[in-house]
Design a protein around this motif. Structure first.
Motif, PDB file in Angstrom:
ATOM      1  N   THR A   1       0.831  -1.208   0.000  1.00  0.00           N
ATOM      2  CA  THR A   1       0.000   0.000   0.000  1.00  0.00           C
ATOM      3  C   THR A   1       0.866   1.259   0.000  1.00  0.00           C
ATOM      4  O   THR A   1       0.359   2.356   0.085  1.00  0.00           O
ATOM      5  CB  THR A   1      -0.922   0.043   1.232  1.00  0.00           C
ATOM      6  N   THR A   2       2.174   1.092  -0.081  1.00  0.00           N
ATOM      7  CA  THR A   2       3.169   2.176  -0.057  1.00  0.00           C
ATOM      8  C   THR A   2       3.007   3.058   1.179  1.00  0.00           C
ATOM      9  O   THR A   2       3.201   4.259   1.119  1.00  0.00           O
ATOM     10  CB  THR A   2       3.119   3.057  -1.334  1.00  0.00           C
ATOM     11  N   THR A   3       2.645   2.432   2.310  1.00  0.00           N
ATOM     12  CA  THR A   3       2.509   3.193   3.548  1.00  0.00           C
ATOM     13  C   THR A   3       3.874   3.395   4.211  1.00  0.00           C
ATOM     14  O   THR A   3       4.223   4.490   4.620  1.00  0.00           O
ATOM     15  CB  THR A   3       1.553   2.481   4.515  1.00  0.00           C
ATOM     16  N   GLY A   4       4.615   2.303   4.338  1.00  0.00           N
ATOM     17  CA  GLY A   4       5.955   2.426   4.892  1.00  0.00           C
ATOM     18  C   GLY A   4       6.026   2.379   6.405  1.00  0.00           C
ATOM     19  O   GLY A   4       7.076   2.653   6.983  1.00  0.00           O
ATOM     20  N   ALA A   5       4.911   2.024   7.061  1.00  0.00           N
ATOM     21  CA  ALA A   5       4.957   1.807   8.505  1.00  0.00           C
ATOM     22  C   ALA A   5       5.619   0.448   8.733  1.00  0.00           C
ATOM     23  O   ALA A   5       5.303  -0.506   8.029  1.00  0.00           O
ATOM     24  CB  ALA A   5       3.555   1.807   9.080  1.00  0.00           C
TER      25      ALA A   5
ATOM     26  N   GLY B   1      -4.084   7.545   5.087  1.00  0.00           N
ATOM     27  CA  GLY B   1      -3.448   8.336   4.041  1.00  0.00           C
ATOM     28  C   GLY B   1      -2.199   7.679   3.477  1.00  0.00           C
ATOM     29  O   GLY B   1      -1.519   8.269   2.647  1.00  0.00           O
ATOM     30  N   ASN B   2      -1.857   6.471   3.980  1.00  0.00           N
ATOM     31  CA  ASN B   2      -0.643   5.758   3.550  1.00  0.00           C
ATOM     32  C   ASN B   2       0.611   6.604   3.715  1.00  0.00           C
ATOM     33  O   ASN B   2       1.478   6.636   2.840  1.00  0.00           O
ATOM     34  CB  ASN B   2      -0.781   5.295   2.098  1.00  0.00           C
ATOM     35  N   VAL B   3       0.680   7.299   4.852  1.00  0.00           N
ATOM     36  CA  VAL B   3       1.808   8.194   5.108  1.00  0.00           C
ATOM     37  C   VAL B   3       2.981   7.424   5.715  1.00  0.00           C
ATOM     38  O   VAL B   3       4.082   7.436   5.196  1.00  0.00           O
ATOM     39  CB  VAL B   3       1.396   9.350   6.031  1.00  0.00           C
ATOM     40  N   GLY B   4       2.722   6.756   6.832  1.00  0.00           N
ATOM     41  CA  GLY B   4       3.767   6.019   7.531  1.00  0.00           C
ATOM     42  C   GLY B   4       3.910   6.507   8.961  1.00  0.00           C
ATOM     43  O   GLY B   4       3.258   5.979   9.848  1.00  0.00           O
ATOM     44  N   PRO B   5       4.751   7.509   9.216  1.00  0.00           N
ATOM     45  CA  PRO B   5       4.876   8.009  10.578  1.00  0.00           C
ATOM     46  C   PRO B   5       3.584   8.692  11.034  1.00  0.00           C
ATOM     47  O   PRO B   5       2.896   9.294  10.223  1.00  0.00           O
ATOM     48  CB  PRO B   5       6.017   9.017  10.499  1.00  0.00           C
TER      49      PRO B   5
ATOM     50  N   THR C   1       3.404  14.248  -0.018  1.00  0.00           N
ATOM     51  CA  THR C   1       3.450  13.172  -1.012  1.00  0.00           C
ATOM     52  C   THR C   1       3.177  11.819  -0.362  1.00  0.00           C
ATOM     53  O   THR C   1       3.155  10.800  -1.038  1.00  0.00           O
ATOM     54  CB  THR C   1       4.823  13.084  -1.701  1.00  0.00           C
ATOM     55  N   THR C   2       2.996  11.817   0.945  1.00  0.00           N
ATOM     56  CA  THR C   2       2.766  10.607   1.756  1.00  0.00           C
ATOM     57  C   THR C   2       3.902   9.587   1.616  1.00  0.00           C
ATOM     58  O   THR C   2       3.659   8.384   1.682  1.00  0.00           O
ATOM     59  CB  THR C   2       1.417   9.921   1.435  1.00  0.00           C
ATOM     60  N   THR C   3       5.138  10.080   1.391  1.00  0.00           N
ATOM     61  CA  THR C   3       6.280   9.175   1.375  1.00  0.00           C
ATOM     62  C   THR C   3       6.614   8.729   2.793  1.00  0.00           C
ATOM     63  O   THR C   3       6.812   7.548   3.049  1.00  0.00           O
ATOM     64  CB  THR C   3       7.501   9.853   0.729  1.00  0.00           C
ATOM     65  N   GLY C   4       6.696   9.707   3.690  1.00  0.00           N
ATOM     66  CA  GLY C   4       6.901   9.360   5.083  1.00  0.00           C
ATOM     67  C   GLY C   4       8.345   9.102   5.486  1.00  0.00           C
ATOM     68  O   GLY C   4       8.596   8.593   6.583  1.00  0.00           O
ATOM     69  N   PHE C   5       9.307   9.444   4.624  1.00  0.00           N
ATOM     70  CA  PHE C   5      10.714   9.403   5.065  1.00  0.00           C
ATOM     71  C   PHE C   5      10.898  10.377   6.224  1.00  0.00           C
ATOM     72  O   PHE C   5      10.203  11.388   6.322  1.00  0.00           O
ATOM     73  CB  PHE C   5      11.643   9.838   3.931  1.00  0.00           C
TER      74      PHE C   5
ATOM     75  N   SER D   1       7.735   5.241  -5.229  1.00  0.00           N
ATOM     76  CA  SER D   1       6.454   4.647  -4.855  1.00  0.00           C
ATOM     77  C   SER D   1       5.804   5.424  -3.708  1.00  0.00           C
ATOM     78  O   SER D   1       4.731   5.054  -3.260  1.00  0.00           O
ATOM     79  CB  SER D   1       6.676   3.205  -4.414  1.00  0.00           C
ATOM     80  N   THR D   2       6.445   6.516  -3.269  1.00  0.00           N
ATOM     81  CA  THR D   2       6.048   7.255  -2.058  1.00  0.00           C
ATOM     82  C   THR D   2       5.800   6.289  -0.905  1.00  0.00           C
ATOM     83  O   THR D   2       4.855   6.453  -0.145  1.00  0.00           O
ATOM     84  CB  THR D   2       4.803   8.152  -2.262  1.00  0.00           C
ATOM     85  N   GLY D   3       6.675   5.304  -0.809  1.00  0.00           N
ATOM     86  CA  GLY D   3       6.522   4.294   0.230  1.00  0.00           C
ATOM     87  C   GLY D   3       7.105   4.715   1.566  1.00  0.00           C
ATOM     88  O   GLY D   3       6.407   4.892   2.544  1.00  0.00           O
ATOM     89  N   GLY D   4       8.439   4.872   1.593  1.00  0.00           N
ATOM     90  CA  GLY D   4       9.043   5.376   2.809  1.00  0.00           C
ATOM     91  C   GLY D   4       9.806   4.374   3.653  1.00  0.00           C
ATOM     92  O   GLY D   4      10.380   4.753   4.675  1.00  0.00           O
TER      93      GLY D   4
HETATM   94  K   LIG Z   1       4.242   6.270   2.695  1.00  0.00           K
END
Ligand SMILES: [K+]
Ligand SMILES: [K+]
Lengths: 497, 497
Positions: free
Chosen positions: B111-115, B445-449, B328-332, B219-222
């Motif tokens: 889901t390119t969330t990155g959590a 929002g598939n952000v991550g943090p 961009t909801t990458t979440g780095f 992929s705006t994953g993170g």
């Molecule tokens: K993300």
């Protein structure tokens, strides 16, 4: 079309007369209780009356009919002028010497929010406390006439929907005479207030406390004459059940109360909003009660909870009371919902966005709008599957025009936008996340208690001066269904035609 | 119309083949780096390939065209089957022995969330880390084809709006062949990833870190290969500016990148969404940078902030990086936005609802929808004043049909409803208010943090097992624009016709 300022000022003058009259009533209460501030309250009343009279005399040759744009201005500035003049009793008696504080308290009163900056309410003279409760009650009267007679004509946020059901003659133009409808509903409002006062007195409250709490219940205001709010009577369940009953009535469309007195029970049973309002209260009360009973640590609260009728009844009562206090946006406090469990904190925060019925004195988004939002979302799934099907939203068995649905969707989005901007505003004053979010939801919904540093056991006295003005603004736009006030900030409002 | 399960399983089989192939690629990486888990990764790939082959062989006599309902099922279950099979590399290598944890990590990947639930990322074998980054990259590929070719046909949340602009032949029916359009955009996606890898390597990153971060940027994953995320390179501004550039590109509609390569610059400059996306980033970066520079206490963070190019540049860079990472909801992570100031915490929380451009790999509500929401709210004021005027919303100079506006308003309301129900869900696990609210916004929002206990310097390993499933569900529905998944839960979806 040029704005006619004469008719605007004429109306604002009339409001001042009205306000001055109520201040004199407070002076009378002050005289009866010999609280030593009678003269100051009398003076406040006279000042306000004179200002109102002058405004009316100078604008007596006004045109007879008001147009829509003048309507928005009268409503928005009407609330502001009420709040401004309403500070006089606080400032002259020095109960609240600081003007910002006094304005906040008055705006909180007239918007029926009930957030207070007073640290020791019980030390305030009785006449001033009565005035404080009156600001709620007057605000509530204003809301009823707005909801039933004015906002539908101004085309605000789907208010046309239920106003069509209202009794009495319907006007197509704003008429300088308060409609017949409003008068009938005011009679019910007055009757309920009298009934609650009587019942609370019989149940053992002092007459002064009884009348003040009644004024603050029917208006869904939430000011109390006690520092502990209604938690002061935590040992007297009957008093709390009486307040529960009247909070419920205050959050119901007053038009339905009118039907009830006319014996048209079928109209009430068939009303979709009433049914959902009732179900919401039932379901949310059960959820909260079960969690309080099995999980919550009541001892964590600074509020005393004597379990006079047993633990189960206590859990049920406080659950019902707090669910009603938040849904109807009354904001009375018998318990601190922020310390029960993490779930219940998010739960009560969510309830702040619910609101009571349209046509009641409650704030928030309101149940009827949620019905339209939910139904439309559901239909949106059907529309996704069958893009060519025509699927209108139905309310009380009638298909609703797309314009009104649009109006309501737009209202909700503007509400959410105001909420996040509201929270951003508060967070500028170094107010922490939870408190800022809570303040925005509570002021916009005219609830009263918020979260964190501004929760049910706190008051708003710690709020910085500028943040108090911000809160006052949010209370105002929330109370007037956003559009009425915010339209004044659009450039085309002033240059139009 | 009966559902044709053969075509559904055929496609799911195809996805498994695809997934298995990428697992073999990870095995190859593992072999190159001699990390000791090559055989397990190889096994995972073979298992997945065989499962996919079997599914395809058994369903080879499927009908040729898919209908809409089958489309929703393939998309939703496609993501689930990818996540389920994607756990194999984690479980077989015992990098994540627990299935719930592995599923969470994979769903967070696709889901390119990155959590992440990994406590020590740097201890994980390189082949597995590469697989982890690949899940993002594959997810991103899926999102591009969804956004450009599939969701518009399924009629999801106004995706028709910008897809009309997409290059290549347009189909009216879901065709079992991936459209020409998607292939062109995948080429750009691949090109950007290669370019970033090259630039990061040149700037001094190891090749392994470079390719992994590139897979996770576009992929705006993170996901990161470092425990400290991109903060690991806080002393190397050039590396961070390269990532900033590619986050910006990843959050831009890939169709615009296509136009750029075709030399049609005018198309980009005139694109309303791109303009607002650009302005959002500019304005929000300046606001955050000024506050960080003058007010924030960087030392409060556990992250080291060497000011290699001075304090002003540092404030600007971290502001720009974090604004882009959230929008961009990458979440780095290069800095902890939750400790800067109370205002900035609410600010970044608000940004989680923004999202990048439609047609990009970013999540959230997305800029184009905000444009429609804002314009419609503004028009709602005009409509209030002039109820009979017909005022359509315009986007890129064209009037938009009321249906699409309705669709977008409905999407936003459903998003807000999912958010509050999401937060309620998390709060059931004794997660505090701020963390629950943050988790709901971030996963949806598939952000991550998120915020609080799940902020930028924390990971998701403390999340209880059931809450991890809840988070996975929210990531899935958020990623698939809510309707695609939630429509499967409506009763009429299954009984229809
Ligand atoms: K993300
Ligand atoms: K209230």
């Amino acid at each position: 079309m040029k704005l006619n300022y004469k008719i605007i000022f004429h109306f604002l003058g009339l409001l001042l007369l009205f306000n001055g009259g109520f201040m004199l009533l407070s002076a009378l209460v002050s005289l009866l209780y010999k609280d030593g501030v009678t003269f100051q309250l009398f003076l406040a009343g006279i000042f306000t009356l004179i200002a109102g009279l002058l405004a009316m005399v100078f604008t007596r040759h006004h045109k007879k009919e008001m147009n829509k744009r003048e309507g928005y201005i009268v409503v928005s500035f009407g609330w502001v002028i009420m709040a401004l003049s309403g500070t006089l009793p606080y400032v002259l008696t020095e109960s609240i010497p600081n003007f910002t504080n006094a304005f906040f308290e008055t705006m909180s009163g007239f918007t029926t929010t009930g957030a207070s900056i007073l640290n020791d309410i019980e030390a305030v003279p009785k006449g001033v406390l009565f005035w404080r409760s009156l600001t709620h009650w007057i605000g509530g009267m204003g809301i009823i006439v707005l909801a039933i007679a004015i906002l539908p004509l101004l085309g605000i946020g789907g208010m046309q929907l239920f106003a069509a059901e209202a009794p009495g003659p319907s006007a197509d133009k704003l008429h300088p005479r308060i409609t017949d409808t409003a008068k009938r509903l005011w009679l019910i409002y007055f009757g309920y207030t009298a009934a609650e006062t009587l019942l609370l007195s019989v149940a053992g409250m002092s007459f002064f406390d009884a009348i003040n709490h009644s004024l603050c219940t029917l208006s869904t205001g939430g000011f109390s004459t006690k520092n502990a709010s209604v938690a002061y009577w935590n040992g007297e369940p009957i008093i709390q059940y009486i307040i529960i009953l009247f909070m419920f009535l205050a959050g119901t469309n007053f038009v339905l109360s009118y039907f009830a007195f006319k014996g048209k029970v079928q109209k009430i049973i068939n009303d979709e909003e009433f049914k959902l309002y009732f179900k919401f209260i039932g379901v949310f009360t059960i959820i909260a009660a079960v969690i309080i009973y099995f999980r919550a640590d009541i001892s964590a609260s600074s509020i005393v909870h004597p379990m006079v009728w047993g633990e189960a009844e206590s859990a049920f009562r406080h659950s019902l009371f707090q669910v009603l206090a938040i849904i109807t946006t009354t904001g009375f406090v018998t318990a601190d919902y922020t310390v029960w469990t993490p779930f219940l904190m998010v739960f009560f925060f969510g309830l702040m966005f619910l609101g009571g019925s349209a046509g009641s004195t409650s704030g928030g988004v309101k149940v009827v709008r949620h019905i339209i939002l939910i139904k439309n979302s559901f239909l949106e799934f059907k529309r996704t599957l069958h893009p060519n099907a025509i699927l209108p939203v139905r309310y009380n068995k009638r298909a609703i025009s797309g314009n009104i649905v649009f109006n309501i969707l737009g209202f909700f989005i503007l509400y959410m936008l105001s909420f996040i901007i509201g929270a951003l505003g508060f967070s500028m004053f170094e107010i922490d996340f939870k408190s800022a979010i809570g303040l925005a939801a509570s002021t916009l919904g005219n609830v009263g208690p918020a979260l964190g540093d501004y929760g049910p056991v706190n008051n708003y006295s710690a709020l910085p001066a500028l943040a108090q003005w911000w809160a006052s603004f949010l209370m105002l736009i929330g109370r007037l269904e956003l559009f009425t006030v915010l339209i004044l900030f659009t450039p085309f409002f002033w240059r139009d035609r």
